[in-house]
Design an enzyme around this catalytic site. Structure first.
Site, mmCIF file in Angstrom:
data_model
loop_
_atom_site.group_PDB
_atom_site.id
_atom_site.type_symbol
_atom_site.label_atom_id
_atom_site.label_comp_id
_atom_site.label_asym_id
_atom_site.label_seq_id
_atom_site.Cartn_x
_atom_site.Cartn_y
_atom_site.Cartn_z
ATOM 1 N NE ARG A 90 12.381 3.330 6.196
ATOM 2 C CZ ARG A 90 13.053 2.172 6.233
ATOM 3 N NH1 ARG A 90 13.502 1.713 7.385
ATOM 4 N NH2 ARG A 90 13.291 1.490 5.138
ATOM 5 C CG ASN A 106 0.016 7.614 7.535
ATOM 6 O OD1 ASN A 106 0.627 7.500 6.468
ATOM 7 N ND2 ASN A 106 -0.375 6.560 8.231
ATOM 8 C CG HIS A 108 -3.784 2.866 7.785
ATOM 9 N ND1 HIS A 108 -2.545 2.269 7.808
ATOM 10 C CD2 HIS A 108 -4.677 1.924 8.197
ATOM 11 C CE1 HIS A 108 -2.676 1.013 8.223
ATOM 12 N NE2 HIS A 108 -3.949 0.786 8.463
ATOM 13 C CG ASP A 140 -0.032 9.257 17.701
ATOM 14 O OD1 ASP A 140 0.414 8.313 17.016
ATOM 15 O OD2 ASP A 140 -1.003 9.134 18.486
ATOM 16 C CB ALA A 141 5.101 8.717 19.268
ATOM 17 C CG ASP A 144 -0.867 3.035 10.801
ATOM 18 O OD1 ASP A 144 -0.342 4.005 10.227
ATOM 19 O OD2 ASP A 144 -0.632 1.853 10.488
HETATM 20 C C1 GRF Z 1 -1.775 3.405 0.320
HETATM 21 O O1 GRF Z 1 -2.795 2.444 0.365
HETATM 22 C C2 GRF Z 1 -1.525 3.982 1.681
HETATM 23 O O2 GRF Z 1 -2.651 4.074 2.467
HETATM 24 C C3 GRF Z 1 -0.574 2.983 2.275
HETATM 25 O O3 GRF Z 1 0.278 2.651 1.222
HETATM 26 C C4 GRF Z 1 -0.421 2.783 -0.011
HETATM 27 C C5 GRF Z 1 0.400 3.656 -0.905
HETATM 28 O O4 GRF Z 1 0.005 3.531 -2.238
HETATM 29 N N1 GRF Z 1 0.085 3.542 3.442
HETATM 30 P P1 GRF Z 1 0.642 4.463 -3.364
HETATM 31 O O5 GRF Z 1 2.161 4.398 -3.241
HETATM 32 O O6 GRF Z 1 0.118 5.862 -3.150
HETATM 33 O O7 GRF Z 1 0.164 3.885 -4.662
#
Ligand code: GRF
Length: 196
Positions: A90, A106, A108, A140-141, A144
């Site tokens: 989110r 975060n 990603h 940031d806002a 990603d």
């Molecule tokens: C990860 O790949 C993360 O980068 C992405 O969502 C996934 C989360 O996986 N934002 P988990 O819940 O830690 O297994």
């Protein structure tokens, strides 16, 4: 000791890796609480490690602002040094980002800025690239878009499925996340410097 509040939405495998690392007395961080925007399966990991949890579902609030206010309050209650989005699917409200400047990171599953958004693994496969990866960045806002802290490549073999590729990336993400947080805690990464 670096204190953390983690936010999740899903299975929490990255959270699990972090909790396991924090279980060692040699690791310089502790997860104080885990929050979720739904009754996420990953909350079980927090409970197993005796870490307190909170669930705040946006659709149970009369406005997004009310949800954001309580989410911020719930985070700040634990006075974290760092907020870790570990699969929190989110966009974090701007009010929360403004209240915790440079303190939110975060993970990603791509080499940002390539393939931002919720379907990074699928998008990389659809684009036909042979290399993707994992990124830890400051939030940031944007979606990603924040300053990159660390990235690692993951090769895409021909014919690999989205699920299998995501699993491979998650293995890299776990080590990366645990390593980045250790480096933040021990001063090898200075988030204020990364942000500038
Ligand atoms: C990860 O790949 C993360 O980068 C992405 O969502 C996934 C989360 O996986 N934002 P988990 O819940 O830690 O297994």
């Amino acid at each position: 000791m670096l204190t953390i509040v983690a936010l999740i939405s899903g299975s929490g495998s990255n959270l699990r890796a972090l909790l396991e690392a924090c279980d060692s007395p040699l690791y310089p961080a502790k997860v104080r609480a885990v929050g979720a925007d739904r009754p996420a399966a990953g909350l079980e990991h927090a409970e197993l490690f005796g870490v307190s949890t909170f669930v705040l579902e946006p659709n149970k609030f009369s406005s997004k602002e009310q949800w954001a206010d309580l989410l911020l309050h719930s985070i700040q209650f634990h006075k974290p040094d760092l907020v870790v989005l570990a699969g929190f699917m989110r966009v974090l409200p701007k009010s929360i980002i403004d209240a915790l400047p440079g303190k939110i990171i975060n993970i990603h599953p791509s080499l940002l800025p390539a393939f931002p958004g919720a379907h990074a693994v699928r998008d990389a496969l659809a684009a036909g690239v042979t290399m993707t990866g994992a990124t830890v960045h400051i939030v940031d806002a944007g979606i990603d878009t924040g300053p990159v802290i660390r990235q690692q490549e993951v090769a895409i073999p021909a014919g690999i499925s989205e699920t299998e590729l995501h699993e491979r990336i998650k293995e890299v993400e776990k080590t990366q996340l645990v390593g980045v947080i250790k480096d933040i805690a021990e001063g090898r990464i200075n988030l204020a410097e990364v942000a500038n």
